[in-house]
Design a protein around this motif. Structure first.
Motif, PDB file in Angstrom:
ATOM      1  N   VAL A  18       0.830  -1.205   0.000  1.00 54.50           N
ATOM      2  CA  VAL A  18       0.000   0.000   0.000  1.00 54.50           C
ATOM      3  C   VAL A  18       0.871   1.265   0.000  1.00 54.50           C
ATOM      4  CG1 VAL A  18      -0.375   0.228   2.514  1.00 54.50           C
ATOM      5  CG2 VAL A  18      -2.110   1.040   0.927  1.00 54.50           C
ATOM      6  N   PHE A  19       2.004   1.251   0.707  1.00 52.12           N
ATOM      7  CA  PHE A  19       2.926   2.391   0.657  1.00 52.12           C
ATOM      8  C   PHE A  19       3.401   2.596  -0.782  1.00 52.12           C
ATOM      9  CE2 PHE A  19       2.869   2.524   5.148  1.00 52.12           C
ATOM     10  CZ  PHE A  19       3.599   3.605   5.599  1.00 52.12           C
ATOM     11  N   GLY A  34       1.153  12.403   7.876  1.00 51.08           N
ATOM     12  CA  GLY A  34       0.468  12.694   9.127  1.00 51.08           C
ATOM     13  C   GLY A  34      -0.387  11.519   9.564  1.00 51.08           C
ATOM     14  N   VAL A  35      -1.008  11.643  10.724  1.00 50.96           N
ATOM     15  CA  VAL A  35      -1.849  10.574  11.258  1.00 50.96           C
ATOM     16  C   VAL A  35      -2.969  10.228  10.272  1.00 50.96           C
ATOM     17  CG1 VAL A  35      -3.442   9.954  13.116  1.00 50.96           C
ATOM     18  CG2 VAL A  35      -1.293  11.108  13.653  1.00 50.96           C
ATOM     19  N   GLU A  36      -3.614  11.259   9.699  1.00 56.23           N
ATOM     20  CA  GLU A  36      -4.693  11.001   8.738  1.00 56.23           C
ATOM     21  C   GLU A  36      -4.195  10.228   7.524  1.00 56.23           C
ATOM     22  OE1 GLU A  36      -7.101  14.316   7.551  1.00 56.23           O
ATOM     23  OE2 GLU A  36      -7.384  14.980   9.625  1.00 56.23           O
ATOM     24  N   GLY A  42      -4.311   2.568   5.905  1.00 53.73           N
ATOM     25  CA  GLY A  42      -4.803   1.365   6.560  1.00 53.73           C
ATOM     26  C   GLY A  42      -4.118   1.011   7.873  1.00 53.73           C
ATOM     27  N   LEU A  43      -3.290   1.904   8.403  1.00 57.52           N
ATOM     28  CA  LEU A  43      -2.616   1.632   9.664  1.00 57.52           C
ATOM     29  C   LEU A  43      -3.567   1.890  10.826  1.00 57.52           C
ATOM     30  CD1 LEU A  43      -0.201   2.251   7.607  1.00 57.52           C
ATOM     31  CD2 LEU A  43       1.133   2.660   9.670  1.00 57.52           C
ATOM     32  N   HIS A  47      -0.347   0.670  15.029  1.00 63.81           N
ATOM     33  CA  HIS A  47       0.630   0.674  13.941  1.00 63.81           C
ATOM     34  C   HIS A  47       1.158   2.082  13.685  1.00 63.81           C
ATOM     35  CE1 HIS A  47      -1.331  -3.235  12.484  1.00 63.81           C
ATOM     36  NE2 HIS A  47      -0.121  -3.541  12.922  1.00 63.81           N
ATOM     37  N   ILE A  48       0.277   3.072  13.804  1.00 63.58           N
ATOM     38  CA  ILE A  48       0.692   4.464  13.594  1.00 63.58           C
ATOM     39  C   ILE A  48       1.725   4.865  14.642  1.00 63.58           C
ATOM     40  CG2 ILE A  48      -0.084   6.873  13.711  1.00 63.58           C
ATOM     41  CD1 ILE A  48      -2.727   5.890  12.371  1.00 63.58           C
ATOM     42  N   LYS A  49       1.456   4.560  15.909  1.00 60.85           N
ATOM     43  CA  LYS A  49       2.406   4.885  16.991  1.00 60.85           C
ATOM     44  C   LYS A  49       3.748   4.206  16.742  1.00 60.85           C
ATOM     45  CE  LYS A  49      -0.009   7.469  19.784  1.00 60.85           C
ATOM     46  NZ  LYS A  49       0.298   8.862  19.932  1.00 60.85           N
ATOM     47  N   LYS A  50       3.688   2.941  16.366  1.00 60.19           N
ATOM     48  CA  LYS A  50       4.907   2.174  16.102  1.00 60.19           C
ATOM     49  C   LYS A  50       5.678   2.793  14.931  1.00 60.19           C
ATOM     50  CE  LYS A  50       6.113  -2.679  15.671  1.00 60.19           C
ATOM     51  NZ  LYS A  50       5.584  -4.016  15.370  1.00 60.19           N
TER      52      LYS A  50
END
Length: 163
Positions: A18-19, A34-36, A42-43, A47-50
């Motif tokens: 996906v990246f 960013g977070v959005e 799909g994170l 997964h976002i924090k990691k």
């Protein structure tokens, strides 16, 4: 380092495709995610924090590997000199001057210097006089603010030994 390798190393290999398909195939561009954006990829929150933690760690290692480099140009020359071991080492004696700074302001920022200190530091031009005799370097620095000082090595010695 390839982005796929980083994602795999961080335990996020399920997001490689996906990246890539969304055009995030250059690791240096991830700073803009960013977070959005990560949610749209799909994170989950975990997964976002990691990803953010691992990416910040990776960026710090990249910055330290590309530390500030001051580019100097020698304005006078000397010959190559023999050392006690019989190998030839270049004689650095002469006058050297700064021609440009590469990554210096970013380095100063990372070291915690204020905006004003960084701007002043970028305007200072340094000229070095090097006296290289058999086993030592003696370096005197003059800068555009008018001060002059003698370089000491990390042990506080007045010259830098070659051995």
């Amino acid at each position: 380092v390839k982005c796929e390798q980083l994602l795999t190393l961080w335990g996020l290999e399920q997001f490689i495709e996906v990246f890539r398909s969304e055009g995030w195939d250059e690791c240096v561009d991830w700073v803009d995610l960013g977070v959005e954006d990560l949610q749209k990829l799909g994170l989950s929150k975990g997964h976002i924090k990691k990803f953010q933690r691992k990416y910040d760690e990776w960026l710090k290692t990249q910055k330290s590997q590309s530390a500030a480099v001051e580019v100097v140009t020698k304005t006078s020359t000397s010959d190559v000199e023999s050392s006690a071991a019989g190998t030839k080492i270049p004689n650095f004696s002469g006058n050297w001057s700064s021609t440009r700074y590469e990554n210096f302001e970013k380095y100063l920022e990372d070291e915690g210097y204020s905006y004003m200190m960084r701007k002043v530091a970028m305007k200072i031009n340094a000229a070095l006089t090097v006296i290289h005799d058999e086993n030592t370097l003696k370096i005197t620095t003059k800068h555009s603010l008018g001060a002059s000082f003698h370089e000491d090595d990390v042990m506080g010695n007045a010259s830098i030994p070659w051995r």
